[in-house]
Scaffold this motif. Sequence first.
Motif, PDB file in Angstrom:
ATOM      1  N   PHE A 221       0.856  -0.872  -0.115  1.00 10.99           N
ATOM      2  CA  PHE A 221       0.550  -0.106  -0.088  1.00 10.99           C
ATOM      3  C   PHE A 221       0.549   1.454   0.058  1.00 10.99           C
ATOM      4  O   PHE A 221       1.312   2.152   0.320  1.00 10.99           O
ATOM      5  CB  PHE A 221      -0.729  -0.150   1.314  1.00 10.99           C
ATOM      6  N   VAL A 222       0.606   2.258  -0.979  1.00  5.24           N
ATOM      7  CA  VAL A 222       1.530   3.618  -0.622  1.00  5.24           C
ATOM      8  C   VAL A 222       0.748   4.379  -0.242  1.00  5.24           C
ATOM      9  O   VAL A 222      -0.902   5.116  -1.083  1.00  5.24           O
ATOM     10  CB  VAL A 222       2.365   4.375  -1.933  1.00  5.24           C
ATOM     11  N   GLY A 223       0.289   5.281   0.726  1.00  2.00           N
ATOM     12  CA  GLY A 223      -0.711   6.271   1.053  1.00  2.00           C
ATOM     13  C   GLY A 223      -0.341   7.471   0.157  1.00  2.00           C
ATOM     14  O   GLY A 223       0.878   7.622  -0.177  1.00  2.00           O
ATOM     15  N   TYR A 224      -1.572   8.661   0.602  1.00  2.00           N
ATOM     16  CA  TYR A 224      -1.656   8.534   0.211  1.00  2.00           C
ATOM     17  C   TYR A 224      -1.054  10.253  -0.449  1.00  2.00           C
ATOM     18  O   TYR A 224      -0.609  10.416   0.771  1.00  2.00           O
ATOM     19  CB  TYR A 224      -3.166   9.729   0.112  1.00  2.00           C
ATOM     20  N   ASP A 225      -0.594  11.046  -1.658  1.00  2.00           N
ATOM     21  CA  ASP A 225       0.257  12.165  -1.866  1.00  2.00           C
ATOM     22  C   ASP A 225       1.615  11.827  -1.490  1.00  2.00           C
ATOM     23  O   ASP A 225       2.357  12.925  -1.442  1.00  2.00           O
ATOM     24  CB  ASP A 225      -0.345  13.385  -1.126  1.00  2.00           C
ATOM     25  N   SER A 226       2.240  10.408  -1.339  1.00  2.00           N
ATOM     26  CA  SER A 226       3.276  10.221  -1.614  1.00  2.00           C
ATOM     27  C   SER A 226       4.403  10.101  -3.320  1.00  2.00           C
ATOM     28  O   SER A 226       3.358  10.448  -3.279  1.00  2.00           O
ATOM     29  CB  SER A 226       3.886   8.547  -0.527  1.00  2.00           C
TER      30      SER A 226
END
Lengths: 260, 260, 260
Positions: A221-226
């Motif tokens: 999972f890649v978190g938001y706005d990264s």
Amino acid sequence: NGRSALHLDHRGSPGQLWQTIKAEARRDAEAEPVLASHLHMTILAQKSFAKSMAFTLANKLSSPTLLGTQLTRLISDAYSDDETILQACIADILAVLDRDPACDSVIQCMLNFKGFQALQCYRIAHWLWQSGRKTLALMIQSQVSGVFHVDIHPAAQVGQGVLLDHATGVVIGETAVVGDNVSMLHHVTLGGSGTGSGIRHPHIGHGVLIGAGVSVLGNVFVGYDSKIGAGSVVVTDLPPQCVAVGVPARVIKQKCDREP
Amino acid sequence: NGRSALHLDHRGSPGQLWQTIKAEARRDAEAEPVLASHLHMTILAQKSFAKSMAFTLANKLSSPTLLGTQLTRLISDAYSDDETILQACIADILAVLDRDPACDSVIQCMLNFKGFQALQCYRIAHWLWQSGRKTLALMIQSQVSGVFHVDIHPAAQVGQGVLLDHATGVVIGETAVVGDNVSMLHHVTLGGSGTGSGIRHPHIGHGVLIGAGVSVLGNVFVGYDSKIGAGSVVVTDLPPQCVAVGVPARVIKQKCDREP
Amino acid sequence: NGRSALHLDHRGSPGQLWQTIKAEARRDAEAEPVLASHLHMTILAQKSFAKSMAFTLANKLSSPTLLGTQLTRLISDAYSDDETILQACIADILAVLDRDPACDSVIQCMLNFKGFQALQCYRIAHWLWQSGRKTLALMIQSQVSGVFHVDIHPAAQVGQGVLLDHATGVVIGETAVVGDNVSMLHHVTLGGSGTGSGIRHPHIGHGVLIGAGVSVLGNVFVGYDSKIGAGSVVVTDLPPQCVAVGVPARVIKQKCDREP
């Protein structure tokens, strides 16, 4: 510049957008007669934004055994059946205009950008897949890979306002999820972990920016706005609003500003 | 081998080069009748090197809405208007013959190498851009990306004697500068830093060699005759005559010999 | 699922495989009339697996100057002359079905997978090269790079049961050797060391798995059943049954199990 002159905004309806597109096409056809026939066929002779998109995509995807007229009808059917497909398309156009400094007109995005065109074709293939027409969906995936060099499995879930910049070599696997307002450069892979069943591809949060040549692999999972730097290989989860780089990727900045 | 037999040298005029090309085409058409029609149309029926190049590139770029005949005329106009375009083309051919061990004839480069063909199409798009015909220049950029999988912005400045080897996935941005005698492999990105205005792409010095999959990002300078190893990500200036590798790239050798 | 229903096994003869393919094509043509013409032309109207493959590949490779009929005859000649070409083709199909979780029918591999199609075209070019028809072999290499975005030198030696997954940007050089049952993802480079003569490309052992974006460079040897992680750059020999990752690649696991 052309962008501000056209008074496009994020609340633009398909009708307003279509007026802008026709004005741009008339301007360009007058300034560059070599393009007049191209602009006439794709824009000026069409009755609506939906018809123009369907014709443009069908023309690109057609082959001796899958005719442009069949594809035009198929894409028009998809647009009629599910209006969120065209809404996502408009959001994708606005994303290109907002985020790509090299783009300053709607028709440049519509007619010239293979990342945009590939994404719109995926949206048709995804509609077919969800309708149970998997064989045709997979055949369109294959044509998109052949014509645009972008390989998105029709079962993947891709949000709206998404930018595929340059786009050559992008691969998005069967169980991947891509959030809204994601930007990714060319050669980005959202790939499998090698295990054969269940969720085996990444989930990319809203607003993530993925640099050229990045591979994100497996059920991570890649978190938001990264933001993920060019050439990185991501094999573990990343938090939101971070910057990550390297092979394998390490977080080098947490809770970064949106415009570092 | 074929290369030495043809007595090509760096002082070859277009006329001498054209004699060599026709001799090669006659030899190959005789040895391989399947190719006779192809070689006749692209070489043997043409009146000059310029006409042959224009026909070959136009054939590749043409589409139902941008006809080969229009493109042939356009490319011929460019060659007539600015003779440095054809000079650069000849320098690029000689670069391929000098530096690519897999190439041993001029027509192999001319007819088969998509990196060479994409670069020549960029030179036409750059001429259009400088003449103020930006819409057509951008449309040709798009066709080149579709047909050759190489995306060079028409505003970029690319020197002569340049080799794009294999070429799939090469991206060169709007404000990039590429010096003379640069060699780059496939998947090379000369990309933007993300900031929206001014010079946002790299300047690559003369004689630089860039390995497969390298990204050079932002307004950085790579000094002459340096070598960048495959898969590297370059985000800072590099001195001349060095070897740099890694993600991010570090200099591992300074003032290297030209043939290490 | 479809895969098990078809009772394909590794000892399947071309005749048995052909019955399976026709059954799949009839099923899909009935379920999806849009594809009926496509499936009729490529499968149902053909007399054998060899004829169907020849027609399908020729259709993809054809151009205004190299006609589909000529190419169909050429490919049929190759299959007649050297029966190991078609044996390798069948082994490649079984490899895709075994190793690609996104594939569950033979015709999906045959008609949709550009990595599979590119590899079969390479096998024809390799046959031409070995027959001394180097000019035509190189021209087919160029068409394959243009159409499938896969660049395999016709002199390279590639084993059977090989999977090129997604395939965009794969480059395999002139003196490379690829063993049986190798799997490689997109953007994989088996590239040259830069020295101009002799063996200058890698030797990949049987059963090796090479991740997306990997470069293996120079005359190095990768031992059997090893796995190379995405984005790695390999410039030294690797032992058998290891896992290697990074830029440059380091061995992180020795004598690993085949299914870690």
